[in-house]
Design a protein around this motif. Sequence first.
Motif, PDB file in Angstrom:
ATOM      1  N   SER A 163       7.563  -0.125  -1.638  1.00 47.76           N
ATOM      2  CA  SER A 163       6.126   0.036  -1.877  1.00 47.76           C
ATOM      3  C   SER A 163       5.304  -1.134  -1.352  1.00 47.76           C
ATOM      4  CB  SER A 163       5.853   0.210  -3.376  1.00 47.76           C
ATOM      5  OG  SER A 163       6.160   1.523  -3.769  1.00 47.76           O
ATOM      6  N   VAL A 169       5.161  -4.117  -2.645  1.00 56.67           N
ATOM      7  CA  VAL A 169       4.731  -5.034  -3.703  1.00 56.67           C
ATOM      8  C   VAL A 169       5.618  -6.279  -3.713  1.00 56.67           C
ATOM      9  CG1 VAL A 169       4.460  -5.314  -6.206  1.00 56.67           C
ATOM     10  CG2 VAL A 169       3.732  -3.194  -5.098  1.00 56.67           C
ATOM     11  N   TRP A 211       0.930  -3.714   3.834  1.00 54.95           N
ATOM     12  CA  TRP A 211       0.344  -3.884   2.508  1.00 54.95           C
ATOM     13  C   TRP A 211       0.609  -2.642   1.666  1.00 54.95           C
ATOM     14  CZ3 TRP A 211      -1.171  -8.538   1.157  1.00 54.95           C
ATOM     15  CH2 TRP A 211      -1.662  -9.427   2.121  1.00 54.95           C
ATOM     16  N   PRO A 212       0.658  -2.803   0.337  1.00 55.79           N
ATOM     17  CA  PRO A 212       0.927  -1.647  -0.526  1.00 55.79           C
ATOM     18  C   PRO A 212      -0.001  -0.456  -0.273  1.00 55.79           C
ATOM     19  CG  PRO A 212       0.962  -3.657  -1.843  1.00 55.79           C
ATOM     20  CD  PRO A 212       0.554  -4.055  -0.452  1.00 55.79           C
ATOM     21  N   GLU A 213      -1.318  -0.740  -0.072  1.00 55.57           N
ATOM     22  CA  GLU A 213      -2.249   0.385   0.093  1.00 55.57           C
ATOM     23  C   GLU A 213      -2.036   1.100   1.425  1.00 55.57           C
ATOM     24  OE1 GLU A 213      -3.183  -2.755  -0.256  1.00 55.57           O
ATOM     25  OE2 GLU A 213      -4.482  -3.327   1.418  1.00 55.57           O
ATOM     26  N   VAL A 226       0.912   3.456   0.814  1.00 55.94           N
ATOM     27  CA  VAL A 226       0.479   4.654   0.091  1.00 55.94           C
ATOM     28  C   VAL A 226      -0.227   5.618   1.049  1.00 55.94           C
ATOM     29  CG1 VAL A 226      -1.031   5.531  -1.731  1.00 55.94           C
ATOM     30  CG2 VAL A 226       0.317   3.474  -2.143  1.00 55.94           C
ATOM     31  N   GLN A 272       4.885   5.701  -5.415  1.00 56.49           N
ATOM     32  CA  GLN A 272       5.887   5.394  -6.434  1.00 56.49           C
ATOM     33  C   GLN A 272       5.350   5.624  -7.834  1.00 56.49           C
ATOM     34  OE1 GLN A 272       8.306   1.598  -8.334  1.00 56.49           O
ATOM     35  NE2 GLN A 272       7.540   1.363  -6.266  1.00 56.49           N
ATOM     36  N   GLU A 314      -9.472   9.616 -15.309  1.00 53.32           N
ATOM     37  CA  GLU A 314      -9.678   8.411 -14.492  1.00 53.32           C
ATOM     38  C   GLU A 314      -8.361   7.927 -13.883  1.00 53.32           C
ATOM     39  OE1 GLU A 314     -13.544   6.247 -16.590  1.00 53.32           O
ATOM     40  OE2 GLU A 314     -11.552   5.880 -17.402  1.00 53.32           O
ATOM     41  N   GLU A 324      -7.757  10.197 -10.978  1.00 56.39           N
ATOM     42  CA  GLU A 324      -8.686   9.888  -9.881  1.00 56.39           C
ATOM     43  C   GLU A 324      -8.243   8.641  -9.123  1.00 56.39           C
ATOM     44  OE1 GLU A 324     -12.777  11.410 -12.088  1.00 56.39           O
ATOM     45  OE2 GLU A 324     -12.551   9.307 -11.551  1.00 56.39           O
ATOM     46  N   MET A 325      -7.830   7.623  -9.886  1.00 60.82           N
ATOM     47  CA  MET A 325      -7.413   6.375  -9.239  1.00 60.82           C
ATOM     48  C   MET A 325      -6.112   6.564  -8.458  1.00 60.82           C
ATOM     49  SD  MET A 325      -9.495   3.854  -9.490  1.00 60.82           S
ATOM     50  CE  MET A 325     -10.765   5.046  -9.119  1.00 60.82           C
ATOM     51  N   GLY A 326      -5.298   7.533  -8.905  1.00 63.91           N
ATOM     52  CA  GLY A 326      -4.082   7.838  -8.152  1.00 63.91           C
ATOM     53  C   GLY A 326      -4.411   8.311  -6.752  1.00 63.91           C
ATOM     54  N   PHE A 328      -6.829   7.142  -4.951  1.00 70.36           N
ATOM     55  CA  PHE A 328      -7.745   6.127  -4.407  1.00 70.36           C
ATOM     56  C   PHE A 328      -7.741   6.115  -2.881  1.00 70.36           C
ATOM     57  CE2 PHE A 328      -9.362   1.907  -3.370  1.00 70.36           C
ATOM     58  CZ  PHE A 328     -10.429   1.814  -4.235  1.00 70.36           C
ATOM     59  N   SER A 329      -6.577   6.399  -2.288  1.00 67.43           N
ATOM     60  CA  SER A 329      -6.479   6.348  -0.829  1.00 67.43           C
ATOM     61  C   SER A 329      -7.090   7.575  -0.163  1.00 67.43           C
ATOM     62  CB  SER A 329      -5.010   6.223  -0.424  1.00 67.43           C
ATOM     63  OG  SER A 329      -4.279   7.298  -0.981  1.00 67.43           O
ATOM     64  N   ARG A 368     -10.070  10.032   0.771  1.00 69.18           N
ATOM     65  CA  ARG A 368     -11.522   9.911   0.896  1.00 69.18           C
ATOM     66  C   ARG A 368     -12.274  11.210   0.621  1.00 69.18           C
ATOM     67  NH1 ARG A 368     -14.350   5.294   0.282  1.00 69.18           N
ATOM     68  NH2 ARG A 368     -13.081   3.567   1.007  1.00 69.18           N
ATOM     69  N   ARG A 377      -0.075  11.124 -11.416  1.00 67.71           N
ATOM     70  CA  ARG A 377      -0.876  10.109 -10.728  1.00 67.71           C
ATOM     71  C   ARG A 377      -0.266   9.783  -9.366  1.00 67.71           C
ATOM     72  NH1 ARG A 377      -1.315   4.269 -13.463  1.00 67.71           N
ATOM     73  NH2 ARG A 377       0.905   4.362 -12.993  1.00 67.71           N
ATOM     74  N   ARG A 423     -16.353   4.284  -8.164  1.00 67.13           N
ATOM     75  CA  ARG A 423     -14.975   4.240  -7.709  1.00 67.13           C
ATOM     76  C   ARG A 423     -14.451   2.802  -7.728  1.00 67.13           C
ATOM     77  NH1 ARG A 423     -11.463   6.191  -3.267  1.00 67.13           N
ATOM     78  NH2 ARG A 423     -11.796   4.423  -1.896  1.00 67.13           N
ATOM     79  N   LYS A 425     -14.071   1.535 -11.331  1.00 68.11           N
ATOM     80  CA  LYS A 425     -12.852   2.048 -11.970  1.00 68.11           C
ATOM     81  C   LYS A 425     -11.632   1.317 -11.443  1.00 68.11           C
ATOM     82  CE  LYS A 425     -14.744   6.656 -12.665  1.00 68.11           C
ATOM     83  NZ  LYS A 425     -14.746   8.027 -12.158  1.00 68.11           N
ATOM     84  N   GLN A 463      -1.781  -1.495  -7.344  1.00 68.44           N
ATOM     85  CA  GLN A 463      -1.273  -1.581  -5.966  1.00 68.44           C
ATOM     86  C   GLN A 463      -0.521  -0.307  -5.599  1.00 68.44           C
ATOM     87  OE1 GLN A 463       0.754  -5.468  -6.624  1.00 68.44           O
ATOM     88  NE2 GLN A 463      -0.035  -5.911  -4.581  1.00 68.44           N
ATOM     89  N   LEU A 464       0.308   0.167  -6.540  1.00 68.94           N
ATOM     90  CA  LEU A 464       1.108   1.364  -6.263  1.00 68.94           C
ATOM     91  C   LEU A 464       0.231   2.593  -6.092  1.00 68.94           C
ATOM     92  CD1 LEU A 464       4.116   0.872  -8.703  1.00 68.94           C
ATOM     93  CD2 LEU A 464       4.040   0.450  -6.251  1.00 68.94           C
ATOM     94  N   ALA A 465      -0.978   2.574  -6.673  1.00 74.57           N
ATOM     95  CA  ALA A 465      -1.878   3.716  -6.525  1.00 74.57           C
ATOM     96  C   ALA A 465      -2.660   3.632  -5.219  1.00 74.57           C
ATOM     97  CB  ALA A 465      -2.833   3.786  -7.714  1.00 74.57           C
ATOM     98  N   GLY A 466      -2.435   2.572  -4.433  1.00 70.12           N
ATOM     99  CA  GLY A 466      -3.124   2.475  -3.150  1.00 70.12           C
ATOM    100  C   GLY A 466      -4.447   1.742  -3.219  1.00 70.12           C
ATOM    101  N   ILE A 467      -4.672   1.005  -4.319  1.00 71.27           N
ATOM    102  CA  ILE A 467      -5.897   0.212  -4.421  1.00 71.27           C
ATOM    103  C   ILE A 467      -5.672  -1.111  -3.685  1.00 71.27           C
ATOM    104  CG2 ILE A 467      -7.401  -1.040  -6.024  1.00 71.27           C
ATOM    105  CD1 ILE A 467      -6.772   1.218  -8.074  1.00 71.27           C
TER     106      ILE A 467
END
Lengths: 235, 287
Positions: free
Chosen positions: A49, A51, A70-72, A75, A81, A96, A99-101, A103-104, A106, A148, B164, B167, B180-184
């Motif tokens: 991942s 990290v 980078w992790p993002e 993803v 993961q 929430e 939603e954050m799951g 994040f990548s 758009r 998520r 966004r 959050k 990080q794992l969620a892609g932030i």
Amino acid sequence: MFLKVDNLTAHYGRVKALDNVSMEAPKGSIVSLIGANGAGKSSFMMCLSGVLRPTSGTIEFDGQRIESAWPEQIVSLGLSQCPEGRRVWPKMTVLENLEMGAFSVREPRVVGERLERAFSLFPILKERQWQLAGSLSGGEQQMLAIARALMAGPKLLMLDEPSLGLAPIIVEKVMEVIKDIRAAGTTVILVEQNAFMALSIADHAYVLETGKVVLSGKASELLQNDDVRKSYLGI
Amino acid sequence: MTTIFFQQILNGVIQGCIYALIALGLSLVFGILEIANFAHGEFYMIGAFMALFSITFLGVPFFIAMIIAMIGMAFVATVIERVVFRPIVGKPLINSMLLSFGLSTALANLALYFFKADPRKITSGLASYRFSFLGLYITGERIAILVLSVFLVLLLAWFIQYTRTGKAMRAVAQDRTAAQLAGINIRRIYSVTFAISGALAAAAGTMVGAMFFVNPEMGFTVVLKSFVIVTLGGFGKIKGVIFAAILIGLVESLGGGFISYAYKDAYPFLLLILLFILKPEGLAGGK
């Protein structure tokens, strides 16, 4: 090969967590990693991942080298993961968290579709979407954590100990979901202490001991292997 | 007597709102980067100078000067985060305490060298409008400051709750690895957090510079008081921090008005010590 890891070595401080680990996962397969506590299973996932930075070795995913991404970015490439211990955000609502799951992602339309899918996979999450994640039961939190991770739309999903601390009936449900996820075309890497369960749904498996791969092969063959039966299945 | 009392309450609430702006930035940085930023007071001081110079040299009105200071300080804070703090994120707290303390001293002394020690005042042009009701006096300047600070606090609360990025900031504060794992992109979240913290400190500095004075040492006591506020209000709790900020504003103002103005800066710390003895779990209770 869809995922190809070569001679991966990683450290936590001075402690070597992974020692020349190599593994492969063909597209659409379920690959299991089994091993005792501290064998390096979670470190391996964290390297994939992005990290945890590997000290040496390469990771190739879907034709791209990702060991220094980078992790993002990882993803976004389609590798997500669901970490050990669920790690949902306790003071955020279920919605929430989902939603954050994503994040990548758009496009709101895609997020909406994935949300629909997550809710159809786990109807209980729809009922509880306005609740704080910290108020859910252990099993519900595990479902939320899996949902998520799916929100990112992964091509490869890594699940770290999804059965840990869950009632047997919930474990059944989680295993069904993992099969569904694979049936929908997502490759799965499953880390489990419950080796019997992991081997019964996997195609291939790797056995880790103190950061090294000591055994690998078809899951059905490992199930018959004497060492595996003695050490991990307690038979 | 009662008129003085209510006058002091009014002053205390205004002061408290300004403290809230400063303490919220400190609390955000602490919650998201797990860094204790003792140089936060200098963000406030530099912000005040930016506003002062915008008015003196560019001749812009007070509000524009405040916006220039906020944008300028957001940028400076982002650079400081990237260069100074980024390398120690995730390290034990003592690292950031020592580092930021050094940074605080360095920035204050640079300001002293370049800007000199004489206190200067930001002219808002609103101080001459005086209003009175029920025997209380308030200037147009203080009304503007009250409205602006409440507006900024509400804007921040809205941002963190509904956007966004807001959050994602909460997600990083609650579990960095999961984020990080969620892609932030947590590095971007760190930058945004410092930008917000710098902008709010600059707004507060501008307001205080208008009500009182701007000088290179203005950040020292403010940052300590802000730590008191964040401790009282609970780390990472927006409502708790706002409540504690207003409480500290009132304590200072009432203590200054009725006991002795000379010990004005001591009352917040006395209150903290008292609370540690009487209510060690903090005002909001819980962790």
